[in-house]
Design a protein around this motif. Structure first.
Motif, PDB file in Angstrom:
ATOM      1  N   VAL A   1     -65.220  59.558  40.548  1.00  7.80           N
ATOM      2  CA  VAL A   1     -64.299  58.474  40.877  1.00  7.80           C
ATOM      3  C   VAL A   1     -64.419  58.182  42.364  1.00  7.80           C
ATOM      4  CG1 VAL A   1     -61.890  57.730  40.970  1.00  7.80           C
ATOM      5  CG2 VAL A   1     -62.702  59.093  39.026  1.00  7.80           C
ATOM      6  N   LEU A   2     -64.646  56.915  42.706  1.00 12.67           N
ATOM      7  CA  LEU A   2     -64.727  56.477  44.098  1.00 12.67           C
ATOM      8  C   LEU A   2     -63.447  55.742  44.439  1.00 12.67           C
ATOM      9  CD1 LEU A   2     -68.361  55.008  44.080  1.00 12.67           C
ATOM     10  CD2 LEU A   2     -67.643  57.327  44.706  1.00 12.67           C
ATOM     11  N   VAL A   3     -62.794  56.143  45.521  1.00 12.19           N
ATOM     12  CA  VAL A   3     -61.515  55.561  45.892  1.00 12.19           C
ATOM     13  C   VAL A   3     -61.376  55.580  47.403  1.00 12.19           C
ATOM     14  CG1 VAL A   3     -60.367  57.787  45.599  1.00 12.19           C
ATOM     15  CG2 VAL A   3     -59.011  55.696  45.513  1.00 12.19           C
ATOM     16  N   SER A   4     -60.698  54.574  47.956  1.00 15.45           N
ATOM     17  CA  SER A   4     -60.517  54.520  49.411  1.00 15.45           C
ATOM     18  C   SER A   4     -59.283  55.280  49.857  1.00 15.45           C
ATOM     19  CB  SER A   4     -60.436  53.056  49.877  1.00 15.45           C
ATOM     20  OG  SER A   4     -61.675  52.410  49.700  1.00 15.45           O
ATOM     21  N   PHE A   5     -58.137  54.993  49.220  1.00 17.84           N
ATOM     22  CA  PHE A   5     -56.880  55.620  49.629  1.00 17.84           C
ATOM     23  C   PHE A   5     -56.181  56.207  48.403  1.00 17.84           C
ATOM     24  CE2 PHE A   5     -57.736  52.002  52.444  1.00 17.84           C
ATOM     25  CZ  PHE A   5     -57.866  52.671  53.651  1.00 17.84           C
ATOM     26  N   PRO A   6     -56.586  57.402  47.978  1.00 14.69           N
ATOM     27  CA  PRO A   6     -56.024  57.996  46.763  1.00 14.69           C
ATOM     28  C   PRO A   6     -54.574  58.430  46.949  1.00 14.69           C
ATOM     29  CG  PRO A   6     -57.415  59.574  47.893  1.00 14.69           C
ATOM     30  CD  PRO A   6     -57.568  58.274  48.628  1.00 14.69           C
ATOM     31  N   GLY A   7     -53.698  57.987  46.045  1.00 12.60           N
ATOM     32  CA  GLY A   7     -52.307  58.412  46.086  1.00 12.60           C
ATOM     33  C   GLY A   7     -52.156  59.835  45.575  1.00 12.60           C
ATOM     34  N   GLY A   8     -51.019  60.433  45.862  1.00 11.61           N
ATOM     35  CA  GLY A   8     -50.794  61.819  45.479  1.00 11.61           C
ATOM     36  C   GLY A   8     -50.872  62.055  43.984  1.00 11.61           C
ATOM     37  N   ARG A   9     -50.282  61.150  43.190  1.00  9.82           N
ATOM     38  CA  ARG A   9     -50.300  61.326  41.734  1.00  9.82           C
ATOM     39  C   ARG A   9     -51.710  61.239  41.183  1.00  9.82           C
ATOM     40  NH1 ARG A   9     -45.136  57.815  39.429  1.00  9.82           N
ATOM     41  NH2 ARG A   9     -43.479  59.059  40.441  1.00  9.82           N
ATOM     42  N   LEU A  10     -52.476  60.291  41.704  1.00  2.00           N
ATOM     43  CA  LEU A  10     -53.853  60.143  41.229  1.00  2.00           C
ATOM     44  C   LEU A  10     -54.674  61.375  41.589  1.00  2.00           C
ATOM     45  CD1 LEU A  10     -56.110  58.506  39.952  1.00  2.00           C
ATOM     46  CD2 LEU A  10     -56.477  57.392  42.165  1.00  2.00           C
ATOM     47  N   ARG A  11     -54.532  61.845  42.807  1.00  3.17           N
ATOM     48  CA  ARG A  11     -55.263  63.047  43.224  1.00  3.17           C
ATOM     49  C   ARG A  11     -54.933  64.219  42.307  1.00  3.17           C
ATOM     50  NH1 ARG A  11     -55.590  63.114  49.690  1.00  3.17           N
ATOM     51  NH2 ARG A  11     -55.970  65.300  49.233  1.00  3.17           N
ATOM     52  N   THR A  12     -53.640  64.397  42.028  1.00  2.00           N
ATOM     53  CA  THR A  12     -53.211  65.510  41.183  1.00  2.00           C
ATOM     54  C   THR A  12     -53.783  65.386  39.779  1.00  2.00           C
ATOM     55  OG1 THR A  12     -51.153  65.776  42.428  1.00  2.00           O
ATOM     56  CG2 THR A  12     -51.216  66.690  40.201  1.00  2.00           C
ATOM     57  N   ALA A  13     -53.745  64.156  39.229  1.00  2.00           N
ATOM     58  CA  ALA A  13     -54.251  63.947  37.873  1.00  2.00           C
ATOM     59  C   ALA A  13     -55.749  64.234  37.784  1.00  2.00           C
ATOM     60  CB  ALA A  13     -53.960  62.517  37.419  1.00  2.00           C
ATOM     61  N   LEU A  14     -56.502  63.740  38.771  1.00  2.00           N
ATOM     62  CA  LEU A  14     -57.953  63.952  38.751  1.00  2.00           C
ATOM     63  C   LEU A  14     -58.295  65.421  38.959  1.00  2.00           C
ATOM     64  CD1 LEU A  14     -59.169  60.827  40.771  1.00  2.00           C
ATOM     65  CD2 LEU A  14     -59.198  61.158  38.295  1.00  2.00           C
ATOM     66  N   ASP A  15     -57.601  66.054  39.886  1.00  2.00           N
ATOM     67  CA  ASP A  15     -57.858  67.473  40.148  1.00  2.00           C
ATOM     68  C   ASP A  15     -57.510  68.324  38.922  1.00  2.00           C
ATOM     69  OD1 ASP A  15     -58.754  66.920  42.689  1.00  2.00           O
ATOM     70  OD2 ASP A  15     -56.851  67.398  43.670  1.00  2.00           O
TER      71      ASP A  15
END
Length: 218
Positions: A151-165
């Motif tokens: 996943v390529l992202v410029s400004f990852p939000g906290g929820r998105l980071r947590t979900a992907l991790d």
């Protein structure tokens, strides 16, 4: 003729924007170009014929991309979040949540690996065939449903980071602020796709054009 510094800086910014757009057009054209008289590859034909739905949130039915140059080499890059991102093999299914990064994917010849994009990613035209989601408040469920391996992202939000991790889906945070950073993004994205040579060629070409503009404005 020596122009005032302020005007020269303005001209440089305008010229760089034009060069970046032109470079992406040229690189995308090179990706699609084929030798005279050679038949069109099945992958290219199928990609253009796939009727991707911009509003769809399900994984697209896209043909398998061509194998990367070095499919078994572990790849590592450091992103703009100062994270070392390691892939066991080159990315084959990419989700891009940034228009700039979507263009980078196509610029390094890996547009056929794009399986999901943000709604603002509408260039090159082929990107519009890829299913899209809202990048301002991206749905992690929609992203995971597309089964990306990057996943390529410029400004990852906290929820998105947590979900992907939590799902163990690799993501890279890239937010270029300078032309040099754009060149670096070309190299890093290409590296993660197993196409580091393409990324280096694209980056060198971009920087050479920028240098030519600088020289012309003196």
């Amino acid at each position: 003729m020596v122009r005032p510094p302020a005007r020269r800086a303005l001209y440089r910014r305008m010229a760089l924007c034009c060069l970046w757009a032109a470079a992406l057009v040229a690189l995308s054209a090179c990706e699609r170009a084929q030798a005279p008289g050679s038949p069109e590859s099945p992958t290219s034909a199928e990609s253009r014929g796939s009727p991707g739905s911009p509003g769809s949130l399900t994984a697209p039915q896209t043909p398998a991309p061509a194998l990367p140059s070095d499919p078994d080499r572990a790849l590592t890059v450091r992103d703009d979040q100062q994270r070392d991102v390691r892939l066991a093999r080159p990315a084959r299914r990419i989700a891009s949540l940034s228009p700039a990064l979507t263009e980078v994917v196509y610029a390094v010849g890996c547009g056929d690996r794009l399986v999901l994009r943000d709604r603002w990613s509408d260039y090159p035209a082929a990107a519009r065939l890829v299913p899209a989601i809202d990048a301002l408040s991206p749905s992690s469920e929609a992203i995971l449903a597309a089964a990306p391996d990057l996943v390529l992202v410029s400004f990852p939000g906290g929820r998105l980071r947590t979900a992907l991790d939590s799902a163990k889906v690799p993501w890279v945070g890239l937010a270029p602020q300078t032309i040099e950073a754009v060149a670096s993004d070309l190299r890093r994205v290409a590296t993660l796709c197993g196409e580091s040579a393409r990324g280096d060629v694209a980056a060198r070409a971009l920087l050479a054009r920028v240098a030519a503009v600088d020289s012309a404005l003196v």
